[in-house]
Enzyme design. Sequence first.
Site, PDB file in Angstrom:
ATOM      1  N   GLY A  17      14.277 -30.612   5.921  1.00  0.00           N
ATOM      2  CA  GLY A  17      13.382 -30.701   4.761  1.00  0.00           C
ATOM      3  C   GLY A  17      13.044 -29.378   4.107  1.00  0.00           C
ATOM      4  O   GLY A  17      11.991 -29.254   3.482  1.00  0.00           O
ATOM      5  N   SER A  18      13.951 -28.390   4.192  1.00  0.00           N
ATOM      6  CA  SER A  18      13.624 -27.117   3.531  1.00  0.00           C
ATOM      7  C   SER A  18      13.670 -27.257   2.003  1.00  0.00           C
ATOM      8  O   SER A  18      12.900 -26.606   1.294  1.00  0.00           O
ATOM      9  CB  SER A  18      14.548 -25.998   4.009  1.00  0.00           C
ATOM     10  OG  SER A  18      15.865 -26.193   3.583  1.00  0.00           O
ATOM     11  N   ASN A  19      14.552 -28.103   1.493  1.00  0.00           N
ATOM     12  CA  ASN A  19      14.545 -28.346   0.043  1.00  0.00           C
ATOM     13  C   ASN A  19      13.306 -29.120  -0.375  1.00  0.00           C
ATOM     14  O   ASN A  19      12.716 -28.852  -1.426  1.00  0.00           O
ATOM     15  CB  ASN A  19      15.816 -29.086  -0.377  1.00  0.00           C
ATOM     16  CG  ASN A  19      16.999 -28.152  -0.486  1.00  0.00           C
ATOM     17  OD1 ASN A  19      17.086 -27.365  -1.423  1.00  0.00           O
ATOM     18  ND2 ASN A  19      17.891 -28.203   0.495  1.00  0.00           N
ATOM     19  N   ARG A  70      25.620 -51.725   5.028  1.00  0.00           N
ATOM     20  CA  ARG A  70      24.993 -50.670   4.230  1.00  0.00           C
ATOM     21  C   ARG A  70      24.180 -51.278   3.094  1.00  0.00           C
ATOM     22  O   ARG A  70      23.098 -50.806   2.770  1.00  0.00           O
ATOM     23  CB  ARG A  70      26.067 -49.779   3.608  1.00  0.00           C
ATOM     24  CG  ARG A  70      26.497 -48.666   4.466  1.00  0.00           C
ATOM     25  CD  ARG A  70      27.405 -47.696   3.728  1.00  0.00           C
ATOM     26  NE  ARG A  70      28.018 -46.837   4.710  1.00  0.00           N
ATOM     27  CZ  ARG A  70      27.415 -45.780   5.252  1.00  0.00           C
ATOM     28  NH1 ARG A  70      26.218 -45.421   4.869  1.00  0.00           N
ATOM     29  NH2 ARG A  70      28.015 -45.070   6.165  1.00  0.00           N
ATOM     30  N   ARG A  96      23.025 -40.176   4.157  1.00  0.00           N
ATOM     31  CA  ARG A  96      23.625 -41.511   4.144  1.00  0.00           C
ATOM     32  C   ARG A  96      24.372 -41.711   2.837  1.00  0.00           C
ATOM     33  O   ARG A  96      23.922 -41.259   1.785  1.00  0.00           O
ATOM     34  CB  ARG A  96      22.543 -42.599   4.266  1.00  0.00           C
ATOM     35  CG  ARG A  96      21.958 -42.662   5.655  1.00  0.00           C
ATOM     36  CD  ARG A  96      21.191 -43.937   5.854  1.00  0.00           C
ATOM     37  NE  ARG A  96      21.911 -45.145   5.533  1.00  0.00           N
ATOM     38  CZ  ARG A  96      22.709 -45.804   6.369  1.00  0.00           C
ATOM     39  NH1 ARG A  96      22.918 -45.356   7.583  1.00  0.00           N
ATOM     40  NH2 ARG A  96      23.301 -46.918   5.988  1.00  0.00           N
ATOM     41  N   ASN A 112      20.912 -35.402  -6.371  1.00  0.00           N
ATOM     42  CA  ASN A 112      21.226 -34.915  -5.027  1.00  0.00           C
ATOM     43  C   ASN A 112      21.523 -33.423  -5.115  1.00  0.00           C
ATOM     44  O   ASN A 112      21.888 -32.917  -6.178  1.00  0.00           O
ATOM     45  CB  ASN A 112      22.469 -35.651  -4.505  1.00  0.00           C
ATOM     46  CG  ASN A 112      22.849 -35.224  -3.099  1.00  0.00           C
ATOM     47  OD1 ASN A 112      21.990 -35.059  -2.225  1.00  0.00           O
ATOM     48  ND2 ASN A 112      24.133 -35.030  -2.863  1.00  0.00           N
ATOM     49  N   HIS A 114      24.058 -30.667  -3.262  1.00  0.00           N
ATOM     50  CA  HIS A 114      25.251 -30.624  -2.409  1.00  0.00           C
ATOM     51  C   HIS A 114      25.618 -29.169  -2.162  1.00  0.00           C
ATOM     52  O   HIS A 114      25.643 -28.374  -3.106  1.00  0.00           O
ATOM     53  CB  HIS A 114      26.406 -31.362  -3.094  1.00  0.00           C
ATOM     54  CG  HIS A 114      27.641 -31.397  -2.262  1.00  0.00           C
ATOM     55  ND1 HIS A 114      27.797 -32.275  -1.199  1.00  0.00           N
ATOM     56  CD2 HIS A 114      28.766 -30.645  -2.299  1.00  0.00           C
ATOM     57  CE1 HIS A 114      28.968 -32.058  -0.636  1.00  0.00           C
ATOM     58  NE2 HIS A 114      29.579 -31.076  -1.284  1.00  0.00           N
ATOM     59  N   SER A 141      25.285 -27.326  -5.793  1.00  0.00           N
ATOM     60  CA  SER A 141      25.246 -28.081  -7.043  1.00  0.00           C
ATOM     61  C   SER A 141      24.132 -29.108  -6.958  1.00  0.00           C
ATOM     62  O   SER A 141      24.015 -29.818  -5.951  1.00  0.00           O
ATOM     63  CB  SER A 141      26.548 -28.866  -7.254  1.00  0.00           C
ATOM     64  OG  SER A 141      27.676 -28.054  -7.076  1.00  0.00           O
ATOM     65  N   ASP A 150      29.445 -37.728  -4.373  1.00  0.00           N
ATOM     66  CA  ASP A 150      29.485 -36.316  -4.811  1.00  0.00           C
ATOM     67  C   ASP A 150      30.260 -36.122  -6.116  1.00  0.00           C
ATOM     68  O   ASP A 150      30.869 -35.066  -6.340  1.00  0.00           O
ATOM     69  CB  ASP A 150      30.100 -35.416  -3.719  1.00  0.00           C
ATOM     70  CG  ASP A 150      29.295 -35.416  -2.429  1.00  0.00           C
ATOM     71  OD1 ASP A 150      28.080 -35.683  -2.495  1.00  0.00           O
ATOM     72  OD2 ASP A 150      29.881 -35.163  -1.363  1.00  0.00           O
ATOM     73  N   GLN A 176      21.652 -21.744   1.172  1.00  0.00           N
ATOM     74  CA  GLN A 176      20.365 -22.446   1.193  1.00  0.00           C
ATOM     75  C   GLN A 176      19.295 -21.707   0.404  1.00  0.00           C
ATOM     76  O   GLN A 176      18.457 -22.340  -0.250  1.00  0.00           O
ATOM     77  CB  GLN A 176      19.932 -22.716   2.612  1.00  0.00           C
ATOM     78  CG  GLN A 176      20.600 -24.022   3.001  1.00  0.00           C
ATOM     79  CD  GLN A 176      20.184 -24.612   4.278  1.00  0.00           C
ATOM     80  OE1 GLN A 176      19.594 -23.931   5.099  1.00  0.00           O
ATOM     81  NE2 GLN A 176      20.500 -25.864   4.455  1.00  0.00           N
ATOM     82  N   GLU A 179      19.852 -22.883  -2.893  1.00  0.00           N
ATOM     83  CA  GLU A 179      19.396 -24.273  -3.062  1.00  0.00           C
ATOM     84  C   GLU A 179      17.910 -24.323  -3.392  1.00  0.00           C
ATOM     85  O   GLU A 179      17.469 -25.117  -4.228  1.00  0.00           O
ATOM     86  CB  GLU A 179      19.645 -25.080  -1.777  1.00  0.00           C
ATOM     87  CG  GLU A 179      21.108 -25.332  -1.490  1.00  0.00           C
ATOM     88  CD  GLU A 179      21.327 -26.188  -0.249  1.00  0.00           C
ATOM     89  OE1 GLU A 179      20.350 -26.702   0.331  1.00  0.00           O
ATOM     90  OE2 GLU A 179      22.489 -26.329   0.147  1.00  0.00           O
TER      91      GLU A 179
HETATM   92  C1  GRF Z   1      21.208 -28.933   2.356  1.00  0.00           C
HETATM   93  O1  GRF Z   1      22.156 -27.985   2.732  1.00  0.00           O
HETATM   94  C2  GRF Z   1      21.729 -29.778   1.238  1.00  0.00           C
HETATM   95  O2  GRF Z   1      22.619 -29.106   0.408  1.00  0.00           O
HETATM   96  C3  GRF Z   1      22.432 -30.887   1.950  1.00  0.00           C
HETATM   97  O3  GRF Z   1      21.674 -31.123   3.109  1.00  0.00           O
HETATM   98  C4  GRF Z   1      20.971 -29.946   3.461  1.00  0.00           C
HETATM   99  C5  GRF Z   1      19.530 -30.315   3.601  1.00  0.00           C
HETATM  100  O4  GRF Z   1      18.760 -29.266   4.110  1.00  0.00           O
HETATM  101  N1  GRF Z   1      22.540 -32.043   1.095  1.00  0.00           N
HETATM  102  P1  GRF Z   1      17.170 -29.423   4.192  1.00  0.00           P
HETATM  103  O5  GRF Z   1      16.887 -30.665   5.017  1.00  0.00           O
HETATM  104  O6  GRF Z   1      16.652 -29.555   2.790  1.00  0.00           O
HETATM  105  O7  GRF Z   1      16.690 -28.184   4.865  1.00  0.00           O
END
Ligand code: GRF
Length: 221
Positions: A17-19, A70, A96, A112, A114, A141, A150, A176, A179
């Site tokens: 969950g860093s994003n 699914r 998923r 998303n 990626h 991206s 993707d 990251q 990101e």
């Molecule tokens: C990130 O590298 C993102 O690009 C990918 O999954 C990872 C998630 O990292 N889709 P976090 O959980 O947000 O730290």
Amino acid sequence: MTATNRLPVVVLISGRGSNLQALIDGQLNGELAIDIRAVISNKPDAPGLERARRAGIATEVCDHRGYATRADYDALLRERVAHYNPGLVVLAGFMRILTPVFVEPFLGRLINIHPSLLPDFRGLDTHRRALEAGVTEHGCSVHFVTPELDAGPVIVHARVPVHPDDDETSLEQRVQAAEHQAYPQAVQWLADARVRLQDGQLFIDGEPGTTPPQLDTALSG
Ligand code: GRF
């Protein structure tokens, strides 16, 4: 800023969950005009859930185990996300593959991040594959999610250099950091209604976006 003019958002996670944290920070410091209404994880032990709780955001676990298909799971997930009436659904490390049962109802409101410069390196293990390919530039991206994995239009690319002595860990860390700049930027563009998906194509400020916008990430280290 009042809650009424902030974009309602639901974030889906599976792990660290860093994003998500970058978006929470942006909301809390007032840089992002968003209202994260809920964080939903398919994994009960995802550390990102604790980040949401600390910020006072509602959390839910929608465990994917035990569903026959699914599509069955995606129908449940669709219902739980729709419950919060989001203007934007953010996949932030949600590990998923989603079927049209989930994607279609949120088309244009589903994004998303990626860890590659799409269309390069779709799928998993992007950092290892980038190193094996010998690229000198890598990155991430943010893209609209469409039924093909993707493959939706890219909203922003953030580029980082690949150094000769990089390994997967060092490259992942550099990507990251990018990101955590790119995702808030893209989310704010959506909150400002500057980007949208129309007929499968990206529009930026009302014009068709042919090349994805670049985030200036002269990141070192
Ligand atoms: C990130 O590298 C993102 O690009 C990918 O999954 C990872 C998630 O990292 N889709 P976090 O959980 O947000 O730290």
